[in-house]
Enzyme design. Structure first.
Site, PDB file in Angstrom:
ATOM      1  N   CYS A  16      14.501  10.528   5.147  1.00  0.00           N
ATOM      2  CA  CYS A  16      14.635  10.073   6.536  1.00  0.00           C
ATOM      3  C   CYS A  16      16.067  10.215   7.040  1.00  0.00           C
ATOM      4  O   CYS A  16      16.282  10.377   8.241  1.00  0.00           O
ATOM      5  CB  CYS A  16      14.164   8.633   6.661  1.00  0.00           C
ATOM      6  SG  CYS A  16      15.001   7.471   5.571  1.00  0.00           S
TER       7      CYS A  16
ATOM      8  N   LYS B 283       0.852  -1.184   0.000  1.00  0.00           N
ATOM      9  CA  LYS B 283       0.000   0.000   0.000  1.00  0.00           C
ATOM     10  C   LYS B 283       0.893   1.242   0.000  1.00  0.00           C
ATOM     11  O   LYS B 283       1.439   1.627   1.034  1.00  0.00           O
ATOM     12  CB  LYS B 283      -0.917   0.045   1.220  1.00  0.00           C
ATOM     13  CG  LYS B 283      -2.047   1.078   1.072  1.00  0.00           C
ATOM     14  CD  LYS B 283      -2.693   1.437   2.389  1.00  0.00           C
ATOM     15  CE  LYS B 283      -1.924   2.523   3.112  1.00  0.00           C
ATOM     16  NZ  LYS B 283      -1.878   3.818   2.366  1.00  0.00           N
TER      17      LYS B 283
ATOM     18  N   GLU C 259      11.606  15.775  13.974  1.00  0.00           N
ATOM     19  CA  GLU C 259      11.869  15.644  12.541  1.00  0.00           C
ATOM     20  C   GLU C 259      11.035  16.675  11.781  1.00  0.00           C
ATOM     21  O   GLU C 259       9.806  16.658  11.852  1.00  0.00           O
ATOM     22  CB  GLU C 259      11.538  14.234  12.055  1.00  0.00           C
ATOM     23  CG  GLU C 259      11.951  13.997  10.611  1.00  0.00           C
ATOM     24  CD  GLU C 259      11.747  12.558  10.175  1.00  0.00           C
ATOM     25  OE1 GLU C 259      12.638  12.017   9.496  1.00  0.00           O
ATOM     26  OE2 GLU C 259      10.704  11.982  10.513  1.00  0.00           O
TER      27      GLU C 259
ATOM     28  N   GLU D 285      10.840   1.163   9.227  1.00  0.00           N
ATOM     29  CA  GLU D 285      11.874   2.095   8.758  1.00  0.00           C
ATOM     30  C   GLU D 285      11.290   3.489   8.908  1.00  0.00           C
ATOM     31  O   GLU D 285      10.485   3.934   8.088  1.00  0.00           O
ATOM     32  CB  GLU D 285      12.237   1.790   7.307  1.00  0.00           C
ATOM     33  CG  GLU D 285      13.393   2.610   6.765  1.00  0.00           C
ATOM     34  CD  GLU D 285      13.672   2.285   5.308  1.00  0.00           C
ATOM     35  OE1 GLU D 285      13.801   3.239   4.512  1.00  0.00           O
ATOM     36  OE2 GLU D 285      13.750   1.089   4.968  1.00  0.00           O
TER      37      GLU D 285
END
Length: 502
Positions: free
Chosen positions: A298, A189, A394, A264
């Site tokens: 990331c 997905k 982040e 991840e």
């Protein structure tokens, strides 16, 4: 219809995706039945398409299709044949690089030259794991009982993979290739904001000989289609790439279904520059670490730790260099930074900059932005400590927090003072220091006098809020298989005693 929308639909048609955005289940393009989802061009800020969420029922059909195809793929296709088909897939993708890159640039907002590179990396992924398909084997273990004991590595069955909006086709290849090389079926997905290149990749793979139904693509929402796939009885493992917040929800859902997961997630990676470094190289590396892909990576070097003796000098070099970075239309060959991929993320990045200013940050930004698009100019936040929100959260945009340090001990302490553990780097000409830093910094990937070098052959992943498990290299082969231990009694008389083997 705008020229950009026409290009979107002509690219879709060229890749065999038809006149609507559809899921791919059992080799057939299928319409969803749920809530309407909009695909927006982040540069033009106009809708490219809308489509219905695939929903739980179609997700269940996808899981069943994957299981049926997986049993054939694992039992009737030799490992060598699976590798040959994966090589054919790589060659087929090669013939569609430009169209795939164009579609990715339109939907994700990435500069087209970056998209071409990412499609090329997908080709490389299939080639790499094709080579491993017939080389994964067990071992013979010299057990003390006199038995012949050997192991097999078997595919898990069906795996469910969730990929993000920042690198749709790259992460699709990153996950699909090792899964099918080891004999698994896949339900994947992609983000509901960027699903089309994943569907295109699998369509191309099927045209090259991939068994239909082995890889199924769900174009839909996490709470509906995603949750249904996690709970489905055929799914044996869940793989998620995305934010820590969503990753926690996925991990909880997988745990409740008693299924393992690979996560991840994000990062707040420290890019550390010592006074003996080549500052010109460090400046270029720092810019690439945070400004490329508009910071939507990331592993972005979002914390720049600089020795106090060269802190001001390096920041001035970076600020001067920002003027030369070209922002613009992702379809323009000259563009180096495209827009933020979607409106929600655009709002988050700007909110973080505003919050940093409120905490006392000096905001360095010297770039005019285009008149249209979700653009955030390259930005340096100076004057903050590592406890500031901008240093701990982040941002996922072209924004770096610059923090001075006094010595090696402080650099290590500051770098590790975060709940993330994904990546990091050091710039120094002292080889001893370079090795000390690489050992001391908590990171799954660490660079010395470099940044952002990754390859499918090398393991990738992190710890803490950056997730767990590994998604490339031979480590990924282990994630997608399970060992089976087989014992053969080779003696003249049985060695089985009550309750144990003697």
């Amino acid at each position: 219809m705008s020229d950009r929308a026409k290009l979107f639909w002509s690219s879709m048609a060229e890749l065999g995706l038809g006149a609507s955005v559809q899921s791919l289940v059992g080799g057939v393009l299928r319409d969803g039945t749920g809530a309407t989802i909009s695909l927006e061009d982040p540069y033009a800020q106009t809708e490219l398409a809308s489509y219905p969420d695939c929903g739980a029922e179609l997700a269940a059909e996808a899981c069943d299709a994957a299981r049926e195809a997986q049993q054939i793929w694992a039992r009737e296709f030799s490992s060598a044949r699976r590798g040959e088909i994966m090589q054919d897939i790589a060659r087929a993708v090669q013939t569609h690089v430009e169209t795939l890159a164009t579609l990715e640039a339109l939907v994700a907002g990435k500069p087209i030259r970056d998209c071409r590179i990412e499609v090329a990396k997908v080709i490389e992924m299939f080639r790499y794991y094709a080579g491993w398909a017939d080389k994964l084997h067990g071992e013979v273990i010299p057990v003390p009982s006199g038995h012949l004991n050997y192991t097999l590595r078997e595919p898990l069955g069906v795996v469910f993979q969730i990929t993000p909006w920042n690198a749709p086709i790259f992460t699709a290849g990153w996950q699909i290739a090792p899964a099918i090389a080891t004999g698994n079926g896949v339900v994947i997905k992609p983000s509901e904001l960027t699903p089309v290149t994943t569907v295109a990749l699998v369509k191309i793979a099927e045209s090259a000989g991939l068994l239909q139904g082995l890889v199924n693509v769900l174009c839909g929402l996490g709470p509906t289609s995603g949750q249904a796939a996690i709970e489905h009885s055929t799914v044996r493992k869940v793989v998620f790439v995305g934010s820590p917040e969503t990753g926690r929800r996925v991990a909880v859902a997988a745990a409740q279904a008693l299924k393992p997961a690979v996560l991840e997630l994000g990062g707040k990676s420290a890019n550390i520059v010592f006074e003996d470094a080549n500052l010109k190289h460090a400046c270029l590396g720092a810019q690439a670490a945070i400004f490329s892909s508009a910071g939507q990576s990331c592993v972005a070097g979002s914390r720049l730790l600089v020795h106090q003796s060269v802190h001001a000098e390096l920041l001035e070099m970076i600020a001067d260099g920002m003027d030369a970075i070209r922002l613009g239309d992702p379809l323009d060959e000259a563009t180096e930074i495209g827009p933020i991929s979607n409106a929600r993320q655009f709002g988050h990045v700007n909110q973080m900059i505003t919050g940093a200013q409120a905490e006392g940050a000096d905001v360095l930004t010297r770039q005019n932005t285009p008149q249209t698009g979700y653009f955030v100019p390259p930005t340096v936040l100076a004057g903050l400590t590592n406890t500031a929100q901008a240093a701990q959260t982040e941002i996922f945009g072209p924004v770096v927090t610059a923090i001075p340090f006094a010595d090696e001990k402080e650099a290590i302490s500051t770098a590790n003072d975060t709940m993330f553990g994904l990546a990091g780097a050091v710039w120094t000409n002292d080889i001893g220091r370079a090795h000390r830093m690489s050992e001391a910094i908590r990171a799954g990937t660490f660079w010395i006098n470099s940044y952002k070098a990754i390859h499918v052959s090398s393991p990738f992943g992190g710890s803490l809020n950056s997730g767990f498990g590994r998604s490339s290299g031979t480590d990924a082969l282990m994630e997608y298989t399970s060992p089976k231990s087989i014992w053969i009694d080779s003696g003249e008389t049985p060695k089985i005693a009550f309750g144990y083997v003697s």
